[in-house]
Design a protein around this motif. Structure first.
Motif, PDB file in Angstrom:
ATOM      1  N   VAL A  42       0.835  -1.190   0.000  1.00 33.28           N
ATOM      2  CA  VAL A  42       0.000   0.000   0.000  1.00 33.28           C
ATOM      3  C   VAL A  42       0.879   1.252   0.000  1.00 33.28           C
ATOM      4  CG1 VAL A  42      -1.787   1.282   1.240  1.00 33.28           C
ATOM      5  CG2 VAL A  42      -1.810  -1.226   1.256  1.00 33.28           C
ATOM      6  N   VAL A  43       0.592   2.149  -0.943  1.00 33.83           N
ATOM      7  CA  VAL A  43       1.304   3.422  -1.045  1.00 33.83           C
ATOM      8  C   VAL A  43       0.262   4.535  -0.908  1.00 33.83           C
ATOM      9  CG1 VAL A  43       2.800   4.893  -2.443  1.00 33.83           C
ATOM     10  CG2 VAL A  43       3.054   2.403  -2.544  1.00 33.83           C
ATOM     11  N   GLN A  44       0.527   5.467  -0.009  1.00 33.53           N
ATOM     12  CA  GLN A  44      -0.393   6.567   0.262  1.00 33.53           C
ATOM     13  C   GLN A  44      -0.045   7.778  -0.603  1.00 33.53           C
ATOM     14  OE1 GLN A  44       0.054   8.717   4.047  1.00 33.53           O
ATOM     15  NE2 GLN A  44      -2.111   8.259   4.416  1.00 33.53           N
ATOM     16  N   TYR A  45      -1.076   8.367  -1.212  1.00 32.03           N
ATOM     17  CA  TYR A  45      -0.932   9.587  -2.007  1.00 32.03           C
ATOM     18  C   TYR A  45      -1.774  10.681  -1.370  1.00 32.03           C
ATOM     19  CZ  TYR A  45       1.215   7.291  -6.107  1.00 32.03           C
ATOM     20  OH  TYR A  45       2.047   6.644  -6.968  1.00 32.03           O
ATOM     21  N   ASN A  46      -1.271  11.902  -1.436  1.00 37.03           N
ATOM     22  CA  ASN A  46      -1.998  13.066  -0.945  1.00 37.03           C
ATOM     23  C   ASN A  46      -2.755  13.672  -2.127  1.00 37.03           C
ATOM     24  OD1 ASN A  46      -2.813  15.611  -0.055  1.00 37.03           O
ATOM     25  ND2 ASN A  46      -0.902  16.013   1.040  1.00 37.03           N
ATOM     26  N   MET A  47      -4.077  13.696  -2.043  1.00 38.62           N
ATOM     27  CA  MET A  47      -4.914  14.210  -3.134  1.00 38.62           C
ATOM     28  C   MET A  47      -4.478  15.607  -3.588  1.00 38.62           C
ATOM     29  SD  MET A  47      -8.059  13.793  -4.912  1.00 38.62           S
ATOM     30  CE  MET A  47      -8.742  12.437  -4.053  1.00 38.62           C
ATOM     31  N   PHE A  48      -3.887  16.388  -2.680  1.00 42.88           N
ATOM     32  CA  PHE A  48      -3.461  17.743  -3.012  1.00 42.88           C
ATOM     33  C   PHE A  48      -1.951  17.920  -2.832  1.00 42.88           C
ATOM     34  CE2 PHE A  48      -7.911  17.911  -1.750  1.00 42.88           C
ATOM     35  CZ  PHE A  48      -8.452  18.413  -2.924  1.00 42.88           C
ATOM     36  N   GLY A  49      -1.222  16.802  -2.898  1.00 45.31           N
ATOM     37  CA  GLY A  49       0.214  16.831  -2.657  1.00 45.31           C
ATOM     38  C   GLY A  49       1.035  17.195  -3.877  1.00 45.31           C
ATOM     39  N   ASP A  50       2.292  17.533  -3.605  1.00 33.66           N
ATOM     40  CA  ASP A  50       3.214  17.960  -4.657  1.00 33.66           C
ATOM     41  C   ASP A  50       4.331  16.963  -4.927  1.00 33.66           C
ATOM     42  OD1 ASP A  50       1.991  20.474  -5.243  1.00 33.66           O
ATOM     43  OD2 ASP A  50       2.764  21.233  -3.333  1.00 33.66           O
ATOM     44  N   GLU A  51       4.289  15.805  -4.294  1.00 38.47           N
ATOM     45  CA  GLU A  51       5.324  14.788  -4.552  1.00 38.47           C
ATOM     46  C   GLU A  51       5.211  14.324  -6.006  1.00 38.47           C
ATOM     47  OE1 GLU A  51       7.705  13.617  -2.407  1.00 38.47           O
ATOM     48  OE2 GLU A  51       7.003  15.073  -0.922  1.00 38.47           O
ATOM     49  N   GLU A  52       6.349  14.020  -6.609  1.00 38.46           N
ATOM     50  CA  GLU A  52       6.349  13.583  -8.002  1.00 38.46           C
ATOM     51  C   GLU A  52       5.859  12.149  -8.131  1.00 38.46           C
ATOM     52  OE1 GLU A  52       9.897  12.588 -10.798  1.00 38.46           O
ATOM     53  OE2 GLU A  52       9.416  14.722 -11.117  1.00 38.46           O
ATOM     54  N   VAL A  53       5.076  11.909  -9.173  1.00 38.26           N
ATOM     55  CA  VAL A  53       4.517  10.602  -9.498  1.00 38.26           C
ATOM     56  C   VAL A  53       4.861  10.307 -10.952  1.00 38.26           C
ATOM     57  CG1 VAL A  53       2.362   9.316  -9.806  1.00 38.26           C
ATOM     58  CG2 VAL A  53       2.572  10.956  -7.925  1.00 38.26           C
ATOM     59  N   THR A  54       5.239   9.070 -11.247  1.00 36.08           N
ATOM     60  CA  THR A  54       5.424   8.669 -12.638  1.00 36.08           C
ATOM     61  C   THR A  54       4.310   7.695 -12.992  1.00 36.08           C
ATOM     62  OG1 THR A  54       7.821   8.908 -12.438  1.00 36.08           O
ATOM     63  CG2 THR A  54       7.002   7.663 -14.335  1.00 36.08           C
ATOM     64  N   ASP A  55       3.428   8.126 -13.884  1.00 37.95           N
ATOM     65  CA  ASP A  55       2.305   7.313 -14.323  1.00 37.95           C
ATOM     66  C   ASP A  55       2.816   6.134 -15.152  1.00 37.95           C
ATOM     67  OD1 ASP A  55      -0.254   6.414 -14.955  1.00 37.95           O
ATOM     68  OD2 ASP A  55      -0.918   8.307 -15.840  1.00 37.95           O
ATOM     69  N   LEU A  56       1.975   5.153 -15.359  1.00 36.59           N
ATOM     70  CA  LEU A  56       2.358   3.984 -16.149  1.00 36.59           C
ATOM     71  C   LEU A  56       2.674   4.352 -17.598  1.00 36.59           C
ATOM     72  CD1 LEU A  56      -0.205   1.432 -14.724  1.00 36.59           C
ATOM     73  CD2 LEU A  56       2.280   1.331 -14.495  1.00 36.59           C
ATOM     74  N   ASP A  57       2.095   5.452 -18.088  1.00 34.40           N
ATOM     75  CA  ASP A  57       2.379   5.886 -19.452  1.00 34.40           C
ATOM     76  C   ASP A  57       3.659   6.723 -19.534  1.00 34.40           C
ATOM     77  OD1 ASP A  57       1.630   8.338 -18.381  1.00 34.40           O
ATOM     78  OD2 ASP A  57      -0.182   8.543 -19.608  1.00 34.40           O
ATOM     79  N   GLY A  58       4.373   6.860 -18.397  1.00 25.22           N
ATOM     80  CA  GLY A  58       5.641   7.580 -18.357  1.00 25.22           C
ATOM     81  C   GLY A  58       5.530   9.047 -18.004  1.00 25.22           C
ATOM     82  N   GLU A  59       4.324   9.591 -17.969  1.00 25.16           N
ATOM     83  CA  GLU A  59       4.161  11.006 -17.661  1.00 25.16           C
ATOM     84  C   GLU A  59       4.524  11.285 -16.205  1.00 25.16           C
ATOM     85  OE1 GLU A  59       0.912  14.648 -17.982  1.00 25.16           O
ATOM     86  OE2 GLU A  59       0.269  12.615 -18.473  1.00 25.16           O
ATOM     87  N   LYS A  60       5.272  12.351 -15.997  1.00 24.20           N
ATOM     88  CA  LYS A  60       5.640  12.796 -14.646  1.00 24.20           C
ATOM     89  C   LYS A  60       4.634  13.842 -14.204  1.00 24.20           C
ATOM     90  CE  LYS A  60      10.297  11.322 -14.608  1.00 24.20           C
ATOM     91  NZ  LYS A  60      10.153   9.954 -14.191  1.00 24.20           N
ATOM     92  N   LEU A  61       4.077  13.636 -13.016  1.00 29.02           N
ATOM     93  CA  LEU A  61       3.022  14.486 -12.482  1.00 29.02           C
ATOM     94  C   LEU A  61       3.288  14.750 -11.013  1.00 29.02           C
ATOM     95  CD1 LEU A  61       0.344  12.010 -13.793  1.00 29.02           C
ATOM     96  CD2 LEU A  61       0.626  14.265 -14.767  1.00 29.02           C
TER      97      LEU A  61
END
Length: 194
Positions: free
Chosen positions: A90-109
């Protein structure tokens, strides 16, 4: 006298909180068994698989009363907690957070732009990912999504249904859930009202 009374109540309230009720600097409730990752979802799916688990992402937000309830009532329940820990990373994400995420399609968000891209607007929202990474965005790759907070059995049964790959079969989650509830009642584990 009344100040002492309220001080004692405050201390007792803190002492009686479940261990899972800790809150991090970001204002989100934390479980010691949640995984800290670099939020590269493809890598997280691979890591979960290597551990014999599935990846689940939980979106939460600061001040979310339903998130707090999920932590205090569901994730602190030994039956629920132990099942999830044994079968899911389980990985927790903040709905309004600024941490970087790499989507499965490679996009950095950021966490917040990922939530918007994937269409997640409620907290908590739990997203269950496939066993193998794809190149589709998370919302299209997800095998199931649980938006909102539910009671123990709906919550736990969703994790069980995903673990058992119910999404691949003909038994819809609602049918699966109803069957499990009936089995629990027949075994005397649930009252008729539950």
């Amino acid at each position: 006298m009344s100040k002492l009374f309220f001080a004692v109540l405050a201390v007792l309230g803190v002492l009686l909180l479940p261990a899972s009720a800790s809150v991090g600097e970001d204002g989100l409730h934390k479980e010691p068994w949640f995984n800290m990752t670099f939020r590269d979802i493809g890598e997280d799916i691979a890591t979960a698989k290597a551990e014999g688990k599935r990846l689940a992402i939980i979106f939460e937000q600061r001040g979310c009363i339903y998130c707090r309830e999920m932590h205090e009532k569901l994730l602190s329940d030994p039956e629920v907690r132990d099942y999830i820990q044994a079968n899911f990373m389980v990985v927790q994400y903040n709905m309004f957070g600024d941490e970087e995420v790499t989507d499965l399609d490679g996009e950095k968000l950021t966490e917040k732009t990922a939530a918007r891209k994937w269409g997640y607007v409620f907290t908590p929202t739990i997203v269950f990912l496939p066993e193998e990474a794809t190149d589709a965005p998370v919302n299209r790759a997800a095998v199931a999504t649980m938006p909102g907070a539910f009671g123990k059995w709906t919550f736990l049964n969703m994790f069980r249904w995903v673990h058992e790959k119910g999404y691949e079969g003909d038994e819809h989650f609602q049918v699966y859930h109803a069957r499990i509830i009936k089995e629990l009642r027949d075994a005397g584990r649930l009252d008729a009202e539950e």
